[in-house]
Scaffold this motif. Structure first.
Motif, PDB file in Angstrom:
ATOM      1  N   TRP A 147      36.261  30.355  48.068  1.00  0.00           N
ATOM      2  CA  TRP A 147      37.052  30.071  46.877  1.00  0.00           C
ATOM      3  C   TRP A 147      36.159  30.011  45.644  1.00  0.00           C
ATOM      4  O   TRP A 147      35.017  29.550  45.713  1.00  0.00           O
ATOM      5  N   PHE A 148      36.707  30.454  44.507  1.00  0.00           N
ATOM      6  CA  PHE A 148      36.029  30.360  43.228  1.00  0.00           C
ATOM      7  C   PHE A 148      37.042  29.961  42.159  1.00  0.00           C
ATOM      8  O   PHE A 148      38.195  30.387  42.203  1.00  0.00           O
ATOM      9  N   ALA A 149      36.601  29.153  41.200  1.00  0.00           N
ATOM     10  CA  ALA A 149      37.375  28.922  39.983  1.00  0.00           C
ATOM     11  C   ALA A 149      36.866  29.921  38.959  1.00  0.00           C
ATOM     12  O   ALA A 149      35.656  30.065  38.775  1.00  0.00           O
ATOM     13  N   MET A 150      37.782  30.630  38.278  1.00  0.00           N
ATOM     14  CA  MET A 150      37.378  31.708  37.388  1.00  0.00           C
ATOM     15  C   MET A 150      38.106  31.653  36.055  1.00  0.00           C
ATOM     16  O   MET A 150      39.311  31.419  36.004  1.00  0.00           O
ATOM     17  N   THR A 151      37.334  31.888  34.987  1.00  0.00           N
ATOM     18  CA  THR A 151      37.880  32.143  33.667  1.00  0.00           C
ATOM     19  C   THR A 151      36.793  32.785  32.822  1.00  0.00           C
ATOM     20  O   THR A 151      35.599  32.457  32.972  1.00  0.00           O
ATOM     21  N   ASN A 152      37.181  33.727  31.987  1.00  0.00           N
ATOM     22  CA  ASN A 152      36.248  34.373  31.061  1.00  0.00           C
ATOM     23  C   ASN A 152      34.998  34.901  31.770  1.00  0.00           C
ATOM     24  O   ASN A 152      33.873  34.759  31.273  1.00  0.00           O
TER      25      ASN A 152
END
Length: 224
Positions: A147-152
């Motif tokens: 899992w990864f949290a992603m933004t920009n």
């Protein structure tokens, strides 16, 4: 810094050639402004379906537009209604609810998928970019059993999460928080912090298998 190979593969183009259906930004902006949404106010349980007008041609909607399945070959782009709302190069679909405030909770059942993203995006987010790669989308990505949290284009590993069967998302618009929820324990595993600048929608990307959304839910007591 370059993306790891596994993430680069995850971000591959899906289903269409880049030049086949590119649309001008001016036309897209005009029609995006006319888009009709279900408005989710601060006091309402969020109720939404998937918006077929935004769905990439490799994605099929089912169960009254609450589920999405990935088709490797997808539909012939010439058979898909031309729309500036549609993602042309990425296997993405948005929900039809426009969120402008409040706390909201929804869940997603995952079936046979090893590559997907779930989260939120601005209603006017670019249709030429994948969710999680720009400053107008905030997602949790599952790929290579991680899992990864992603933004920009920034990615943060999310630990203590296994292969999902059903996951929850808890959004607090005013606090600028999107949480990934363990539905078994009714606990937030990881929180993405953001400053939402305008209306946002539930957002989904899918590269195999299927996702089924469950909206209209109360925030679980353990998350109040």
């Amino acid at each position: 810094m370059a993306l790891p190979l596994r993430m680069a593969n995850f971000c591959r183009l899906a289903g269409r050639t880049a030049g086949s259906l590119l649309l001008t930004h001016s036309r897209a902006s005009t029609l995006l402004a006319r888009r009709c949404y279900i408005v989710a106010s601060a006091g309402n349980k969020l109720q939404f379906k998937l918006d077929e007008r935004t769905a990439h041609s490799s994605l099929d909607l089912f169960k009254k537009d609450t589920g999405v399945i990935y088709r490797m070959l997808g539909l012939d782009p010439s058979h898909v209604q031309d729309s500036p709302l549609r993602f042309c190069d990425w296997a993405v679909v948005l929900g039809d609810a426009e969120i402008t405030g409040g706390r909201h909770y929804w869940e997603v059942t995952v079936k046979k998928s090893q590559e997907f993203r779930v989260g939120v995006a601005e209603a006017s987010t670019s249709r030429d970019e994948c969710i999680g790669t720009n400053s107008s989308s905030w997602v949790f990505a599952f790929v290579q059993r991680k899992w990864f949290a992603m933004t920009n284009k920034k990615q943060v590993p999310v630990t203590l999460v296994g292969k999902p069967e059903r996951i929850g998302l808890l959004l607090d618009y005013e606090a600028g928080q999107l949480g990934l929820v363990d539905t078994q324990k009714s606990a937030v595993i990881h929180t993405i912090r953001a400053q939402f600048r305008g209306p946002i929608c539930p957002a989904f990307a899918l590269w195999d298998g299927e996702l089924l959304t469950h909206s209209g839910l109360e925030v679980p007591p353990g998350l109040q």
